[in-house]
Design a protein around this motif. Structure first.
Motif, PDB file in Angstrom:
ATOM      1  N   LYS A  14      -7.598   4.659  -2.139  1.00 22.09           N
ATOM      2  CA  LYS A  14      -9.010   4.272  -2.087  1.00 22.09           C
ATOM      3  C   LYS A  14      -9.634   4.142  -3.475  1.00 22.09           C
ATOM      4  O   LYS A  14     -10.645   3.460  -3.642  1.00 22.09           O
ATOM      5  CB  LYS A  14      -9.791   5.282  -1.245  1.00 22.09           C
ATOM      6  N   THR A  15      -9.062   4.810  -4.454  1.00 24.05           N
ATOM      7  CA  THR A  15      -9.688   4.827  -5.776  1.00 24.05           C
ATOM      8  C   THR A  15      -8.836   4.201  -6.876  1.00 24.05           C
ATOM      9  O   THR A  15      -9.295   4.079  -8.007  1.00 24.05           O
ATOM     10  CB  THR A  15     -10.014   6.270  -6.184  1.00 24.05           C
ATOM     11  N   ASN A  33       9.334   7.091 -15.709  1.00 21.67           N
ATOM     12  CA  ASN A  33       8.774   7.101 -14.352  1.00 21.67           C
ATOM     13  C   ASN A  33       8.023   5.810 -14.036  1.00 21.67           C
ATOM     14  O   ASN A  33       7.536   5.639 -12.915  1.00 21.67           O
ATOM     15  CB  ASN A  33       7.818   8.288 -14.190  1.00 21.67           C
ATOM     16  N   ILE A  34       7.892   4.922 -15.009  1.00 22.26           N
ATOM     17  CA  ILE A  34       7.179   3.670 -14.775  1.00 22.26           C
ATOM     18  C   ILE A  34       8.063   2.708 -13.984  1.00 22.26           C
ATOM     19  O   ILE A  34       9.228   2.501 -14.299  1.00 22.26           O
ATOM     20  CB  ILE A  34       6.738   3.026 -16.106  1.00 22.26           C
ATOM     21  N   LYS A  35       7.480   2.124 -12.945  1.00 21.50           N
ATOM     22  CA  LYS A  35       8.196   1.176 -12.089  1.00 21.50           C
ATOM     23  C   LYS A  35       7.697  -0.239 -12.374  1.00 21.50           C
ATOM     24  O   LYS A  35       6.488  -0.464 -12.464  1.00 21.50           O
ATOM     25  CB  LYS A  35       7.957   1.498 -10.616  1.00 21.50           C
ATOM     26  N   LEU A  36       8.613  -1.187 -12.526  1.00 23.26           N
ATOM     27  CA  LEU A  36       8.266  -2.603 -12.645  1.00 23.26           C
ATOM     28  C   LEU A  36       8.476  -3.259 -11.284  1.00 23.26           C
ATOM     29  O   LEU A  36       9.506  -3.065 -10.647  1.00 23.26           O
ATOM     30  CB  LEU A  36       9.113  -3.287 -13.705  1.00 23.26           C
ATOM     31  N   ALA A  37       7.484  -4.020 -10.860  1.00 21.99           N
ATOM     32  CA  ALA A  37       7.528  -4.640  -9.537  1.00 21.99           C
ATOM     33  C   ALA A  37       7.061  -6.079  -9.630  1.00 21.99           C
ATOM     34  O   ALA A  37       6.545  -6.515 -10.670  1.00 21.99           O
ATOM     35  CB  ALA A  37       6.662  -3.853  -8.553  1.00 21.99           C
ATOM     36  N   GLU A  54       0.826  -1.214   0.000  1.00 19.31           N
ATOM     37  CA  GLU A  54       0.000   0.000   0.000  1.00 19.31           C
ATOM     38  C   GLU A  54       0.858   1.261   0.000  1.00 19.31           C
ATOM     39  O   GLU A  54       0.605   2.197  -0.770  1.00 19.31           O
ATOM     40  CB  GLU A  54      -0.939   0.015   1.205  1.00 19.31           C
ATOM     41  N   ALA A  55       1.893   1.288   0.835  1.00 24.16           N
ATOM     42  CA  ALA A  55       2.749   2.472   0.905  1.00 24.16           C
ATOM     43  C   ALA A  55       3.522   2.680  -0.393  1.00 24.16           C
ATOM     44  O   ALA A  55       3.714   3.818  -0.842  1.00 24.16           O
ATOM     45  CB  ALA A  55       3.714   2.349   2.078  1.00 24.16           C
ATOM     46  N   THR A  56       3.962   1.594  -1.018  1.00 22.70           N
ATOM     47  CA  THR A  56       4.797   1.704  -2.208  1.00 22.70           C
ATOM     48  C   THR A  56       3.983   1.993  -3.456  1.00 22.70           C
ATOM     49  O   THR A  56       4.363   2.836  -4.280  1.00 22.70           O
ATOM     50  CB  THR A  56       5.605   0.405  -2.415  1.00 22.70           C
ATOM     51  N   VAL A  57       2.857   1.327  -3.610  1.00 23.21           N
ATOM     52  CA  VAL A  57       2.075   1.421  -4.839  1.00 23.21           C
ATOM     53  C   VAL A  57       0.855   2.320  -4.689  1.00 23.21           C
ATOM     54  O   VAL A  57       0.661   3.269  -5.452  1.00 23.21           O
ATOM     55  CB  VAL A  57       1.641   0.015  -5.315  1.00 23.21           C
ATOM     56  N   MET A  58       0.036   2.032  -3.699  1.00 23.18           N
ATOM     57  CA  MET A  58      -1.256   2.694  -3.610  1.00 23.18           C
ATOM     58  C   MET A  58      -1.158   4.161  -3.191  1.00 23.18           C
ATOM     59  O   MET A  58      -1.987   4.978  -3.569  1.00 23.18           O
ATOM     60  CB  MET A  58      -2.161   1.942  -2.635  1.00 23.18           C
ATOM     61  N   ASN A  59      -0.163   4.500  -2.400  1.00 20.23           N
ATOM     62  CA  ASN A  59       0.006   5.891  -1.967  1.00 20.23           C
ATOM     63  C   ASN A  59       1.102   6.586  -2.761  1.00 20.23           C
ATOM     64  O   ASN A  59       1.871   7.380  -2.235  1.00 20.23           O
ATOM     65  CB  ASN A  59       0.328   5.945  -0.468  1.00 20.23           C
ATOM     66  N   ASN A  60       1.161   6.294  -4.053  1.00 19.16           N
ATOM     67  CA  ASN A  60       2.214   6.809  -4.909  1.00 19.16           C
ATOM     68  C   ASN A  60       1.607   7.210  -6.245  1.00 19.16           C
ATOM     69  O   ASN A  60       0.760   6.498  -6.774  1.00 19.16           O
ATOM     70  CB  ASN A  60       3.282   5.721  -5.106  1.00 19.16           C
ATOM     71  N   ASP A  61       2.037   8.348  -6.774  1.00 19.16           N
ATOM     72  CA  ASP A  61       1.502   8.818  -8.050  1.00 19.16           C
ATOM     73  C   ASP A  61       2.147   8.140  -9.254  1.00 19.16           C
ATOM     74  O   ASP A  61       1.664   8.268 -10.386  1.00 19.16           O
ATOM     75  CB  ASP A  61       1.685  10.331  -8.182  1.00 19.16           C
ATOM     76  N   ILE A  89      -1.598  -3.253 -14.114  1.00 17.18           N
ATOM     77  CA  ILE A  89      -1.099  -1.883 -14.270  1.00 17.18           C
ATOM     78  C   ILE A  89      -1.831  -0.979 -13.289  1.00 17.18           C
ATOM     79  O   ILE A  89      -3.065  -0.877 -13.333  1.00 17.18           O
ATOM     80  CB  ILE A  89      -1.309  -1.367 -15.702  1.00 17.18           C
ATOM     81  N   PHE A  90      -1.074  -0.343 -12.418  1.00 16.01           N
ATOM     82  CA  PHE A  90      -1.632   0.641 -11.502  1.00 16.01           C
ATOM     83  C   PHE A  90      -1.289   2.015 -12.078  1.00 16.01           C
ATOM     84  O   PHE A  90      -0.143   2.448 -12.037  1.00 16.01           O
ATOM     85  CB  PHE A  90      -1.047   0.457 -10.103  1.00 16.01           C
ATOM     86  N   GLY A  91      -2.291   2.647 -12.657  1.00 22.57           N
ATOM     87  CA  GLY A  91      -2.082   3.878 -13.400  1.00 22.57           C
ATOM     88  C   GLY A  91      -1.724   5.072 -12.542  1.00 22.57           C
ATOM     89  O   GLY A  91      -1.672   4.994 -11.313  1.00 22.57           O
ATOM     90  N   PRO A  92      -1.479   6.214 -13.174  1.00 24.10           N
ATOM     91  CA  PRO A  92      -0.980   7.394 -12.460  1.00 24.10           C
ATOM     92  C   PRO A  92      -2.068   8.161 -11.739  1.00 24.10           C
ATOM     93  O   PRO A  92      -3.245   8.088 -12.076  1.00 24.10           O
ATOM     94  CB  PRO A  92      -0.408   8.252 -13.596  1.00 24.10           C
TER      95      PRO A  92
END
Length: 364
Positions: free
Chosen positions: A175-176, A139-143, A97-104, A167-170
Motif C-alpha cells: 500500500k505504501t 539482495n537486489i533483484k533485477l526484473a 504484487e506478490a513478487t514485488v509489492m509484498n516483498n522487502d 526502483i522499488f526500494g526496501p
C-alpha cells in the motif's frame, strides 16, 4: 479466421503509439506473434486485402502445427529475453504484487516493448548485471515487464516510454511502496556498481541468526561472493542470559556497520555444531570465538583478536579486500545439526538424581 478491426487514433493514441504509427490510414497484420505485427502495403481494395489475409492466416496455421515455431525456428512468444540466464525475474499482471509489492527486497524493474531498439540494446546488459549481482550475494533483484502484454501493470505506473526502469526500494509493503525512476547507467558494469551503491546506502542490517537449520545455512552461504561468519559463544551456564546478549549485541552492531555488504551472520553455542566447529578449527578455543568463510572458494579465516565491534569489522573488511590470510576449507559440506532455539533466558543447572533410593539406608 481473420478478424478486421479499426482504431480511432484521435481518441486512442496509446494503442497505436507502440507501433510507430505516423500516417493514416496504416494497416497492420497481427499474426502468430502479436508483439511484432506486419505492415500491409498492398492495394487498399477488397480483393487484394482478402488474398493477403488468407495467405497470412495459412502461415499462422502452419506455424502452430509446427509447435509454435516461426520459419526462423524461434518461438513466437516474443516476450522473453533471448539468451537469458534465469537471473532476471519475469513479472506479469498476475504475479507483480506478490513478487514485488509484498516483498522487502529491492527490485529494479525494467518495463520494455519487444519492438523497442533501446530495449534490445539494454537486454544483454540487464541479464549480465542480474547474474553478477546474484554472484556477489546482493539482495537486489533485477526484473522485467513486457509492457505491451502486461498493460494493467504498465498503466498503473504510467509507463509512456521504453525502456523505463523503476526502483522499488526496501522495507515498504504494497500500500505504501512507491517506486522511484532509475537514472543510472545502462551498461553492465555501471548497473552493477549503481545497484551495489544503492544497496549499501539503503539496505537493512542482516540478522544474527542462531544456526539450527541445514537448508537455511546452505541458502545463505552457498553463494560465490558471499562471506559467512559463525560466532561460537560460551555455554549459557558460563555467561548467563545477560552475558550472551552482550555478545550478540556486539555482532548485531558489526552487521549494522557492514550494511549492504554480502555477509551473513550466524551464532552457535559451543559444542552445538561439532562438525562445523572442527572444520573451522574452533574446537578448544577461547570463547567467544569466530571464523569467516566462503563455501564456493573453500577458504576460511579464524578471528583471533579482541571480541569487539571494531576488530571484528576490520577482520571482515580485510578478508573481503584480500589483505587477510586465509586457509583451505576441507571436508565440505558442513553437517548442520538441528537443535533447540535459545529462549533468551538463563540456563538451568541439571539436577542429578540421588545415587541411592529414598528408602535405602547407607551405613558409614
Amino acid at each position: 479466421v481473420v478478424k478486421v478491426g479499426a482504431v480511432d487514433m484521435d481518441k486512442n493514441q496509446a494503442v497505436g503509439s507502440p507501433y510507430g504509427i505516423t500516417g493514416f490510414p496504416t494497416i497492420k497484420f497481427f499474426g502468430a506473434n502479436k508483439n511484432k505485427p506486419e505492415d500491409y502495403s498492398q492495394a487498399r481494395e477488397a480483393s487484394p486485402m482478402v488474398e493477403f489475409a488468407l495467405k497470412k492466416a495459412a502461415e499462422v496455421v502452419r506455424t502452430r502445427l509446427n509447435g509454435g515455431k516461426s520459419k526462423g525456428g524461434k518461438s513466437s512468444s516474443g516476450g522473453k529475453a533471448k539468451g537469458g540466464n534465469g537471473s532476471v525475474i519475469e513479472l506479469t499482471d498476475g504475479n507483480f504484487e506478490a513478487t514485488v509489492m509484498n516483498n522487502d527486497d529491492v527490485f529494479f524493474v525494467e518495463f520494455f516493448a519487444p519492438w523497442c531498439g533501446h530495449c534490445k540494446n539494454l537486454e544483454p546488459h540487464w541479464n549480465a548485471a542480474a547474474q553478477q549481482l546474484k554472484q556477489r550475494g546482493s539482495n537486489i533483484k533485477l526484473a522485467k515487464v513486457d509492457a505491451t502484454v502486461q498493460q494493467a501493470t504498465a498503466g498503473k505506473y504510467e509507463i509512456k516510454g521504453y525502456p523505463t526502469i523503476l526502483i522499488f526500494g526496501p522495507g515498504a509493503k504494497a500500500k505504501t511502496r512507491k517506486p522511484k525512476p532509475y537514472e543510472g547507467p545502462r551498461e553492465t558494469d555501471g548497473i552493477v556498481e549503481f545497484a551495489m551503491n544503492f544497496e549499501a546506502q539503503n539496505s537493512k542490517a542482516q540478522p544474527v541468526v542462531q544456526l539450527l537449520d541445514q537448508a537455511k545455512f546452505d541458502e545463505a552461504c552457498d553463494v560465490a561472493s558471499r562471506l559467512c561468519i559463525v560466532t561460537v559463544l560460551p555455554h549459557i551456564l558460563d555467561t548467563g542470559a545477560v552475558g550472551r546478549k552482550d555478545y550478540l549485541k556486539t555482532m548485531k552492531q558489526v552487521s549494522e556497520n557492514n550494511k549492504g555488504k554480502p555477509i551473513r551472520y550466524f551464532w552457535i553455542e559451543v559444542g552445538a555444531q561439532p562438525d562445523l566447529e572442527k572444520k573451522l578449527n574452533l574446537q578448544d578455543a577461547m570463547y567467544p570465538a569466530a571464523a569467516a568463510f566462503n563455501l564456493k572458494k573453500s577458504k576460511y579465516a579464524k578471528f583471533t583478536r579482541a571480541f569487539d565491534t571494531k576488530h571484528i569489522s576490520e577482520f571482515l573488511v580485510s578478508i573481503m579486500s584480500g589483505s587477510s590470510g586465509v586457509s583451505p576449507l576441507t571436508g565440505l559440506p558442513f553437517k548442520i545439526e538441528t537443535g533447540e532455539k535459545w529462549d533468551g533466558k538463563d540456563g538451568v543447572i541439571p539436577v542429578e538424581e540421588d545415587e541411592y533410593g529414598d528408602d535405602e539406608k547407607v551405613e558409614l
